[in-house]
Scaffold this active site. Structure first.
Site, PDB file in Angstrom:
ATOM      1  N   MET A  21      -3.670  -6.413  -7.825  1.00  0.00           N
ATOM      2  CA  MET A  21      -3.182  -7.509  -8.658  1.00  0.00           C
ATOM      3  C   MET A  21      -4.323  -8.361  -9.224  1.00  0.00           C
ATOM      4  O   MET A  21      -4.302  -9.585  -9.135  1.00  0.00           O
ATOM      5  CB  MET A  21      -2.181  -8.359  -7.857  1.00  0.00           C
ATOM      6  N   ARG A  22      -5.332  -7.687  -9.770  1.00  0.00           N
ATOM      7  CA  ARG A  22      -6.418  -8.405 -10.429  1.00  0.00           C
ATOM      8  C   ARG A  22      -6.640  -7.791 -11.814  1.00  0.00           C
ATOM      9  O   ARG A  22      -6.438  -6.592 -12.006  1.00  0.00           O
ATOM     10  CB  ARG A  22      -7.740  -8.262  -9.653  1.00  0.00           C
ATOM     11  N   GLY A  38       0.780  -1.243   0.000  1.00  0.00           N
ATOM     12  CA  GLY A  38       0.000   0.000   0.000  1.00  0.00           C
ATOM     13  C   GLY A  38       0.802   1.278   0.000  1.00  0.00           C
ATOM     14  O   GLY A  38       0.259   2.345   0.307  1.00  0.00           O
ATOM     15  N   SER A  39       2.076   1.220  -0.387  1.00  0.00           N
ATOM     16  CA  SER A  39       2.846   2.469  -0.353  1.00  0.00           C
ATOM     17  C   SER A  39       2.352   3.447  -1.427  1.00  0.00           C
ATOM     18  O   SER A  39       2.320   4.653  -1.199  1.00  0.00           O
ATOM     19  CB  SER A  39       4.350   2.210  -0.481  1.00  0.00           C
ATOM     20  N   ASN A  40       1.942   2.935  -2.579  1.00  0.00           N
ATOM     21  CA  ASN A  40       1.369   3.829  -3.606  1.00  0.00           C
ATOM     22  C   ASN A  40       0.025   4.387  -3.154  1.00  0.00           C
ATOM     23  O   ASN A  40      -0.274   5.559  -3.384  1.00  0.00           O
ATOM     24  CB  ASN A  40       1.187   3.080  -4.937  1.00  0.00           C
ATOM     25  N   ILE A  69      -9.047  -6.371 -14.458  1.00  0.00           N
ATOM     26  CA  ILE A  69     -10.354  -5.712 -14.376  1.00  0.00           C
ATOM     27  C   ILE A  69     -11.156  -6.117 -15.617  1.00  0.00           C
ATOM     28  O   ILE A  69     -10.655  -6.024 -16.739  1.00  0.00           O
ATOM     29  CB  ILE A  69     -10.166  -4.178 -14.379  1.00  0.00           C
ATOM     30  N   ASN A 117      -3.536   2.995 -13.879  1.00  0.00           N
ATOM     31  CA  ASN A 117      -2.700   1.987 -13.200  1.00  0.00           C
ATOM     32  C   ASN A 117      -1.236   2.409 -13.234  1.00  0.00           C
ATOM     33  O   ASN A 117      -0.764   2.968 -14.219  1.00  0.00           O
ATOM     34  CB  ASN A 117      -2.847   0.639 -13.924  1.00  0.00           C
ATOM     35  N   HIS A 130       2.499   0.874 -13.264  1.00  0.00           N
ATOM     36  CA  HIS A 130       3.156  -0.409 -13.539  1.00  0.00           C
ATOM     37  C   HIS A 130       4.674  -0.254 -13.383  1.00  0.00           C
ATOM     38  O   HIS A 130       5.256   0.707 -13.887  1.00  0.00           O
ATOM     39  CB  HIS A 130       2.810  -0.896 -14.952  1.00  0.00           C
TER      40      HIS A 130
HETATM   41  C1  GAR Z   1       4.130  -1.441  -7.082  1.00  0.00           C
HETATM   42  O1  GAR Z   1       5.473  -1.596  -7.477  1.00  0.00           O
HETATM   43  C2  GAR Z   1       3.232  -1.401  -8.298  1.00  0.00           C
HETATM   44  O2  GAR Z   1       3.788  -0.736  -9.381  1.00  0.00           O
HETATM   45  C3  GAR Z   1       3.076  -2.874  -8.582  1.00  0.00           C
HETATM   46  O3  GAR Z   1       2.886  -3.468  -7.315  1.00  0.00           O
HETATM   47  C4  GAR Z   1       3.631  -2.705  -6.362  1.00  0.00           C
HETATM   48  C5  GAR Z   1       2.724  -2.365  -5.203  1.00  0.00           C
HETATM   49  O4  GAR Z   1       3.456  -1.767  -4.159  1.00  0.00           O
HETATM   50  N1  GAR Z   1       1.990  -3.121  -9.465  1.00  0.00           N
HETATM   51  C6  GAR Z   1       2.002  -4.074 -10.377  1.00  0.00           C
HETATM   52  O5  GAR Z   1       2.911  -4.869 -10.510  1.00  0.00           O
HETATM   53  C7  GAR Z   1       0.745  -4.125 -11.254  1.00  0.00           C
HETATM   54  N2  GAR Z   1       0.960  -4.989 -12.364  1.00  0.00           N
HETATM   55  P1  GAR Z   1       2.678  -0.964  -3.026  1.00  0.00           P
HETATM   56  O6  GAR Z   1       1.601  -1.907  -2.495  1.00  0.00           O
HETATM   57  O7  GAR Z   1       3.725  -0.659  -1.998  1.00  0.00           O
HETATM   58  O8  GAR Z   1       2.083   0.251  -3.648  1.00  0.00           O
END
Ligand code: GAR
Length: 222
Positions: free
Chosen positions: A111-112, A27-29, A114, A134, A136
């Site tokens: 990670m689903r 959840g840092s993003n 849509i 999103n 990526h």
């Molecule tokens: C992030 O690096 C994001 O870009 C990636 O999951 C991580 C989540 O980190 N997303 C994907 O790979 C989507 N295909 P977070 O939970 O700390 O935000």
């Protein structure tokens, strides 16, 4: 690198933008997005976070941020097929989104895949995109899908990066809003490589949200 859309359009910004963050992990993003919106509360707000993983780090982060977090996992019961279990989960997500009057979706490590039906609820006929964004962790079209930092690191790429894009029916194929690159440092650890990428993810999302909160979509990324 895919060609960028180059769209630069005024969003119909008669009312405050109401976005929901969807996340599956640490959840840092999500934290970055909510913190930005809390500082720009006059134009953009995140009234709800949705998470599909009951033990994800985002749940406690949401509590600290003071944002309700709906935990909606895929629940497979006796006669359900995997497909119907996913459809039921999405329906519950859509119900929550509609109860909060949400008009933008910010995916943050969700990670689903849509579904097309879900995306159609957020189709913007004027902008000709889905209002689903999103982040990526690679320079798309390189390394779509899962574990992208790890795969880029293992491939010893000289340059990697992050991509913010609108979501379409494909996997990481939607039109690109912005990309940021970083150069690999010789002998750096995977953790350092990933941390540098994550810092760029936060930057690129904040820049987009700033444009959006001013009523502009700057899909050219400049
Ligand atoms: C992030 O690096 C994001 O870009 C990636 O999951 C991580 C989540 O980190 N997303 C994907 O790979 C989507 N295909 P977070 O939970 O700390 O935000």
């Amino acid at each position: 690198m895919r060609e960028r859309t180059g769209v630069k359009t005024l969003v119909n910004n008669d009312r405050k933008i109401r976005g929901a963050v969807l996340a599956s992990g640490n959840g840092s993003n999500a934290e970055n997005i909510v913190s930005f919106c809390q500082k720009h509360a006059e134009t953009i707000e995140i009234p709800v976070i949705i998470c599909d993983q009951p033990k994800a780090g985002i749940i406690s982060k949401a509590e600290k941020l003071g944002v309700p977090c709906s935990v909606i996992p895929v629940m497979r019961v006796d006669n359900d097929t995997a497909l119907s279990a996913r459809a039921i989960q999405e329906k519950k997500v859509l119900d929550v989104l509609s109860s909060y009057n949400i008009d933008w979706i910010f995916l943050a490590g969700y990670m689903r895949i849509i579904s097309v039906d879900f995306l159609s609820r957020f189709a913007d006929q004027v902008l000709k995109i889905n209002r689903v964004v999103n982040i990526h962790p690679s320079l798309l079209p390189a390394f779509p899908g899962k574990d992208s930092y790890q795969r880029a690191y293992d491939a010893k790429v000289k340059e990697s990066g992050v991509t913010l894009h609108f979501v379409d029916a494909g996997v990481d194929t939607g039109s690109i809003i912005a990309q940021k690159k970083f150069t690999r440092i010789p002998d750096e650890s995977f953790e350092d490589f990933k941390a540098r990428g994550l810092a760029l993810e936060y930057e690129v999302y904040r820049e987009f949200l700033e444009q959006l909160s001013k009523g502009r979509i700057n899909a050219a990324g400049n």
